[in-house]
Design a protein around this motif. Sequence first.
Motif, short mmCIF file in Angstrom:
data_model
loop_
_atom_site.label_atom_id
_atom_site.label_comp_id
_atom_site.label_asym_id
_atom_site.label_seq_id
_atom_site.Cartn_x
_atom_site.Cartn_y
_atom_site.Cartn_z
N CYS A 1 -10.38 4.60 1.25
CA CYS A 1 -9.06 3.89 1.30
C CYS A 1 -8.98 2.56 1.94
O CYS A 1 -8.37 1.60 1.74
N GLY B 1 2.27 -1.12 4.46
CA GLY B 1 1.91 0.16 4.18
C GLY B 1 2.95 1.16 4.35
O GLY B 1 3.86 1.27 5.44
N LEU C 1 -4.70 3.20 -4.02
CA LEU C 1 -5.75 3.81 -3.48
C LEU C 1 -6.62 4.67 -4.25
O LEU C 1 -6.21 5.30 -4.94
N ILE D 1 -3.96 1.32 6.26
CA ILE D 1 -3.62 -0.39 6.88
C ILE D 1 -4.20 -0.42 8.22
O ILE D 1 -4.85 -1.36 8.46
N GLY E 1 0.57 5.51 4.01
CA GLY E 1 -0.64 4.20 3.85
C GLY E 1 -0.40 3.40 5.28
O GLY E 1 -1.26 2.69 5.51
N VAL F 1 0.87 -1.23 -0.08
CA VAL F 1 -0.06 -0.04 0.07
C VAL F 1 0.91 1.22 -0.01
O VAL F 1 1.49 1.43 1.08
N THR G 1 -10.83 -0.24 0.22
CA THR G 1 -9.61 -0.76 -1.08
C THR G 1 -8.69 -1.91 -0.34
O THR G 1 -8.41 -2.53 -1.15
N VAL G 2 -8.17 -1.48 0.59
CA VAL G 2 -7.22 -2.50 1.38
C VAL G 2 -8.00 -3.78 1.84
O VAL G 2 -7.56 -4.64 1.37
N ILE H 1 0.01 -6.96 5.20
CA ILE H 1 -0.06 -5.85 4.54
C ILE H 1 0.99 -4.95 4.96
O ILE H 1 1.26 -4.63 6.05
#
Length: 237
Positions: free
Chosen positions: A54, A70, A36, A78, A74, A7, A57-58, A68
Amino acid sequence: MADFLLVHGSCHGAWCWRDLIPALEAAGHTARAIDLPGHGPSTVLPSACTLDSCRDTVLDASTPDTVILGHSWGGYPISAAAETEPNAMRGLIYLCAYIPIGGRSMVEMRKAAPRQPVLEAINRSSDGASYTIDPEQAPGLFYHDCPDAAVRYAIPRLCAQAIAPQTAPLPLSARFDSVPKHYIRCRNDRTIPPEYQQEMTKDWPSQRVHVMDSSHSPFFANPNGLAALVSRIAQEI
């Protein structure tokens, strides 16, 4: 082996992981990068972007087995994803990223830093919905130790960043706390001061905080080293 979801940070996009993805795949992992809202091919206007969109989307790209990662801003989407669905991921890695304090926005977190090196490079849009980074200052802020070819690749791809997601406070609870987390601090970061990265992780167990001798963009400066480090971290999550 791990499944990584990457991300990006402010004004960047999935493109910034160009060199890290093959390095992770060469180590036997799967790796995916997302844009994003308002970035990449997205048609969402900055004025319509939110922290919730946002976050979603994650979550849409994650699985319960996904680690994940970030970068920079980001860290907020997350974290929002972890707060909403802590079982939708295996763990989080913050790469020179903001770690939210419950109830604070990313802008509030940035203002709490001892220095504000990025402020002079920010150009706010006329409608106040987004900002861009001065391309003349971007190399020194983001890429000062990166190969010239990577810098030439990155600068024209920097895009507008929606402001609303970064001014939205993020409430946190035990749901967020339950998700395993690691932090990678970049010792030579000229965007988020390294001492502030250290401050944000001062109460973390030492084995969950890692250091790279890198700028704000280790995915360009040292993608193989970053891939090796996140591979080791994934074994501990």
